[in-house]
Every structure is written in structure tokens, then in C-alpha cells.
Design an enzyme around this catalytic site. Structure first.
Site, PDB file in Angstrom:
ATOM      1  N   HIS A   1       2.461   6.591   3.102  1.00 35.63           N
ATOM      2  CA  HIS A   1       3.219   7.852   3.107  1.00 35.63           C
ATOM      3  C   HIS A   1       2.324   8.895   3.759  1.00 35.63           C
ATOM      4  O   HIS A   1       1.444   9.461   3.126  1.00 35.63           O
ATOM      5  CB  HIS A   1       3.563   8.240   1.650  1.00 35.63           C
ATOM      6  CG  HIS A   1       4.534   9.376   1.546  1.00 35.63           C
ATOM      7  ND1 HIS A   1       5.120   9.743   0.365  1.00 35.63           N
ATOM      8  CD2 HIS A   1       5.023  10.210   2.483  1.00 35.63           C
ATOM      9  CE1 HIS A   1       5.935  10.771   0.574  1.00 35.63           C
ATOM     10  NE2 HIS A   1       5.881  11.067   1.854  1.00 35.63           N
ATOM     11  N   ASP A   2       2.543   9.133   5.056  1.00 34.58           N
ATOM     12  CA  ASP A   2       1.679  10.059   5.800  1.00 34.58           C
ATOM     13  C   ASP A   2       2.439  10.498   7.041  1.00 34.58           C
ATOM     14  O   ASP A   2       3.605  10.122   7.200  1.00 34.58           O
ATOM     15  CB  ASP A   2       0.351   9.338   6.151  1.00 34.58           C
ATOM     16  CG  ASP A   2      -0.817  10.307   6.272  1.00 34.58           C
ATOM     17  OD1 ASP A   2      -0.616  11.407   6.834  1.00 34.58           O
ATOM     18  OD2 ASP A   2      -1.928   9.977   5.815  1.00 34.58           O
TER      19      ASP A   2
ATOM     20  N   ASN B   1       2.286   9.364  13.043  1.00 32.34           N
ATOM     21  CA  ASN B   1       1.230   8.782  13.881  1.00 32.34           C
ATOM     22  C   ASN B   1       0.222   7.995  13.045  1.00 32.34           C
ATOM     23  O   ASN B   1      -0.180   6.887  13.402  1.00 32.34           O
ATOM     24  CB  ASN B   1       0.520   9.906  14.658  1.00 32.34           C
ATOM     25  CG  ASN B   1      -0.535   9.362  15.592  1.00 32.34           C
ATOM     26  OD1 ASN B   1      -0.226   8.553  16.466  1.00 32.34           O
ATOM     27  ND2 ASN B   1      -1.784   9.754  15.382  1.00 32.34           N
TER      28      ASN B   1
ATOM     29  N   LEU C   1       0.832  -1.214   0.000  1.00 28.81           N
ATOM     30  CA  LEU C   1       0.000   0.000   0.000  1.00 28.81           C
ATOM     31  C   LEU C   1       0.864   1.261   0.000  1.00 28.81           C
ATOM     32  O   LEU C   1       0.337   2.364  -0.036  1.00 28.81           O
ATOM     33  CB  LEU C   1      -0.949  -0.009   1.210  1.00 28.81           C
ATOM     34  CG  LEU C   1      -1.905  -1.210   1.299  1.00 28.81           C
ATOM     35  CD1 LEU C   1      -2.829  -1.076   2.504  1.00 28.81           C
ATOM     36  CD2 LEU C   1      -2.725  -1.369   0.019  1.00 28.81           C
ATOM     37  N   LYS C   2       2.165   1.104   0.059  1.00 28.11           N
ATOM     38  CA  LYS C   2       3.113   2.224  -0.012  1.00 28.11           C
ATOM     39  C   LYS C   2       2.661   3.389   0.868  1.00 28.11           C
ATOM     40  O   LYS C   2       2.369   4.486   0.394  1.00 28.11           O
ATOM     41  CB  LYS C   2       3.280   2.700  -1.460  1.00 28.11           C
ATOM     42  CG  LYS C   2       3.795   1.613  -2.401  1.00 28.11           C
ATOM     43  CD  LYS C   2       4.114   2.169  -3.777  1.00 28.11           C
ATOM     44  CE  LYS C   2       4.606   1.113  -4.734  1.00 28.11           C
ATOM     45  NZ  LYS C   2       3.582   0.147  -5.170  1.00 28.11           N
TER      46      LYS C   2
ATOM     47  N   GLY D   1       4.385  -9.054 -12.226  1.00 21.79           N
ATOM     48  CA  GLY D   1       2.944  -9.005 -12.463  1.00 21.79           C
ATOM     49  C   GLY D   1       2.596  -9.356 -13.889  1.00 21.79           C
ATOM     50  O   GLY D   1       2.387 -10.520 -14.251  1.00 21.79           O
ATOM     51  N   ARG D   2       2.578  -8.319 -14.740  1.00 23.14           N
ATOM     52  CA  ARG D   2       2.057  -8.503 -16.095  1.00 23.14           C
ATOM     53  C   ARG D   2       2.717  -9.587 -16.929  1.00 23.14           C
ATOM     54  O   ARG D   2       2.017 -10.264 -17.692  1.00 23.14           O
ATOM     55  CB  ARG D   2       2.032  -7.151 -16.821  1.00 23.14           C
ATOM     56  CG  ARG D   2       0.901  -6.262 -16.298  1.00 23.14           C
ATOM     57  CD  ARG D   2       1.100  -4.825 -16.644  1.00 23.14           C
ATOM     58  NE  ARG D   2       2.247  -4.273 -15.948  1.00 23.14           N
ATOM     59  CZ  ARG D   2       2.683  -3.031 -16.086  1.00 23.14           C
ATOM     60  NH1 ARG D   2       2.062  -2.214 -16.919  1.00 23.14           N
ATOM     61  NH2 ARG D   2       3.715  -2.588 -15.400  1.00 23.14           N
TER      62      ARG D   2
HETATM   63  O1  C5P Z   1       3.270  -5.803 -13.919  1.00 26.00           O
HETATM   64  P1  C5P Z   1       4.621  -5.512 -13.335  1.00 26.00           P
HETATM   65  O2  C5P Z   1       5.547  -6.724 -13.326  1.00 26.00           O
HETATM   66  O3  C5P Z   1       5.265  -4.281 -13.902  1.00 26.00           O
HETATM   67  O4  C5P Z   1       4.298  -5.215 -11.796  1.00 26.00           O
HETATM   68  C1  C5P Z   1       5.204  -4.635 -10.913  1.00 26.00           C
HETATM   69  C2  C5P Z   1       4.522  -4.432  -9.586  1.00 26.00           C
HETATM   70  O5  C5P Z   1       5.476  -3.863  -8.698  1.00 26.00           O
HETATM   71  C3  C5P Z   1       3.337  -3.467  -9.616  1.00 26.00           C
HETATM   72  O6  C5P Z   1       2.374  -4.005  -8.712  1.00 26.00           O
HETATM   73  C4  C5P Z   1       3.872  -2.156  -9.076  1.00 26.00           C
HETATM   74  O7  C5P Z   1       2.933  -1.472  -8.282  1.00 26.00           O
HETATM   75  C5  C5P Z   1       5.017  -2.616  -8.187  1.00 26.00           C
HETATM   76  N1  C5P Z   1       6.133  -1.684  -8.041  1.00 26.00           N
HETATM   77  C6  C5P Z   1       6.897  -1.216  -9.097  1.00 26.00           C
HETATM   78  N2  C5P Z   1       7.955  -0.364  -8.886  1.00 26.00           N
HETATM   79  C7  C5P Z   1       8.274  -0.020  -7.637  1.00 26.00           C
HETATM   80  C8  C5P Z   1       7.517  -0.494  -6.551  1.00 26.00           C
HETATM   81  C9  C5P Z   1       6.454  -1.334  -6.795  1.00 26.00           C
HETATM   82  O8  C5P Z   1       6.638  -1.567 -10.244  1.00 26.00           O
HETATM   83  N3  C5P Z   1       9.345   0.715  -7.418  1.00 26.00           N
END
Ligand code: C5P
Length: 246
Positions: free
Chosen positions: A69-70, A73, A66-67, A220-221
Site C-alpha cells: 500500500h504505497d 511507482n 505483504l499487503k 494459520g493458527r
Molecule cells: O491464524 P489465522 O488462520 O487467523 O491466519 C489468517 C492469516 O490470513 C493471517 O496470516 C492474516 O495475516 C491473513 N489475513 C487475514 N485477514 C485478511 C487478510 C489476510 O486474516 N483480510
């Protein structure tokens, strides 16, 4: 750690049903899943429970990305709530600063102490892998090179006492110079030679990233868009295995 445990599949899909279909189809083959903003916004904590129950006998790890950044607290309270979900690792933006990263760790430890669960790893996101030098200078106003900025953020993460870092595979060697093997290094931006690059810029292949010293790869993809996802996972793991033999 076995090589197949180093692959984290990014469940970047839009519905719980679709995510469950992916997890069931790859059960026994994929040992860790990343739940990101889109799936968590759609399905919430149920997405964590789904992965833990649908992922097969060897319960998969969940990486909640969820990264955060706030202010410290708010981040501490959120980290506490995240740790109560039973995830294995989660992210905060290193740009939030040392105090914020330390607050995330404290929040997670508080919840782990209360629930008796293991504390999830707190991971600092350095510079997103779609960004390149020019964009970082022009849009973010950062005049250091990408590598210098990543090193600065890595040192801050070490000082804050968090557990690991997310960085481009191109920066692993530099990051290891700062944190040695103390921190867990996780790399997105991985592209096998046969996959589309998409918007990822600072990317390497799975084999190259393992050789460079990544602890985990987030992909991912290249898997989700493959005509045969199981075959894509097997090809990637084979490439990682060959790199580990070197
Ligand atoms: O589809 P793909 O392989 O590009 O997915 C990469 C995943 O890693 C995504 O869910 C993306 O939000 C995450 N991510 C990124 N670069 C970062 C941190 C997280 O691509 N520096």
C-alpha cells in the site's frame, strides 16, 4: 483443482528454522504456503527459497502476503522485485486504489516478461477479517456496510485488471456477484468448529467457505496451534472434500 490444493497454510512463525520445520513435517500434504509480514521481515527472500526447496517433490506454491500500500511507482517497483523472487501470488491493499493495483500488475508483468517466468497472481486485500461494522465506521470513518464496501473494492479490483481478491468467507457470494468467476477468491478468517476463534470476526468453517465458492482457504493458527498439525490438516481437507461433494 484437487481439493487439497485449495488449502494455503499461513506460515505465521518467527524464524526460518521454525518455518522449515513446519514445511518439512507437512511436505506432500500441504501444497501452498503463505509467507506474511513477520516471516518475510525476519528471513526475507530466503523464506521463499526455503518453501520451494523444502516442500517436497511437488514444489509448493508460495503466496507472499505483504499487503503493499504505497504510491503506484513504489508499488510497481516492489511488485517487480516480488515477481523476480518466483512467488506464485502476492497481495496489495485494494484501499491503495485502482491506479496502484494496476501498477502492481504492470510491475509483476514486466518482471515476468524479463525472467520468462509465469506472472504471479496479483490479489487485492479488501477489508481485514478481524474488523467489524462498528470498528469500520468509528476507526476508518467508512459509512457503507461491510458488504457494500467490499463490493466497491471488488469492482475497483476488476477495473484495475488484477487477478483476485482476499475477502472474508462471509462476503464470497457478494463478491462473486461483482466479479463472477473471473477473479480468484481467497479467504482467510477460516475457523473449524474445533479451533479457537482468536481475533477473527467475520469467519466461517472450511466446509462452509468451500460451499460458498472460495478458490483457496488461508488457514494459520488452527493448524499451527494444533497438538498434531498433520492431523489438523487432514481433518480440514476432509471437511473441504465433503463440502465439494455437495
Ligand atoms: O491464524 P489465522 O488462520 O487467523 O491466519 C489468517 C492469516 O490470513 C493471517 O496470516 C492474516 O495475516 C491473513 N489475513 C487475514 N485477514 C485478511 C487478510 C489476510 O486474516 N483480510
Amino acid at each position: 483443482m484437487r481439493v487439497e490444493e485449495k488449502l494455503i497454510l499461513a506460515l505465521d512463525v518467527n524464524s526460518l528454522n521454525e518455518a522449515e520445520g513446519v514445511v518439512r513435517a507437512l511436505s506432500g500434504c500441504v501444497n501452498a504456503y503463505k509467507i506474511g509480514l513477520s516471516l518475510f521481515t525476519t528471513a526475507g527472500p530466503e523464506s521463499v527459497r526455503m518453501v520451494k526447496t523444502a516442500g517436497g517433490k511437488a514444489i509448493p506454491k508460495v503466496f507472499l502476503d505483504l499487503k503493499l500500500h504505497d504510491i503506484p511507482n513504489t508499488v510497481a517497483m516492489t511488485a517487480e522485485a516480488i515477481a523476480r523472487l518466483g512467488v506464485d501470488m502476492f497481495t496489495v491493499h485494494a484501499f491503495g486504489g485502482k491506479e496502484m493495483m494496476a501498477a502492481a500488475k504492470e510491475g509483476a508483468q514486466r518482471a515476468a516478461g524479463e525472467t520468462g517466468r509465469q506472472c504471479p497472481l496479483v490479489l487485492g486485500v479488501t477489508i481485514l477479517t478481524h474488523l467489524e461494522g462498528d470498528t469500520i465506521r468509528q476507526d476508518l470513518g467508512i459509512n457503507r456496510s461491510v458488504e457494500q464496501e467490499v463490493l466497491h473494492l471488488a469492482q475497483m479490483a476488476v477495473d484495475a485488471g488484477i487477478d483476485g481478491l482476499i475477502c472474508s468467507p462471509c462476503e464470497i457470494e457478494a463478491v462473486r456477484r461483482v466479479c463472477g468467476n473471473k477473479l480468484t477468491v481467497i479467504c482467510p478468517g477460516i475457523r473449524p468448529s474445533w479451533a479457537r476463534r482468536g481475533e477473527q470476526r467475520r469467519s466461517l468453517s472450511p466446509g462452509e467457505a468451500i460451499e460458498a465458492g472460495a478458490d483457496y482457504l488461508v488457514i494459520g493458527r488452527p493448524i499451527l496451534e494444533a497438538p498434531d498439525r498433520l492431523e489438523a490438516v487432514e481433518k480440514i481437507i476432509e471437511e473441504m472434500r465433503n463440502a465439494m461433494r455437495h
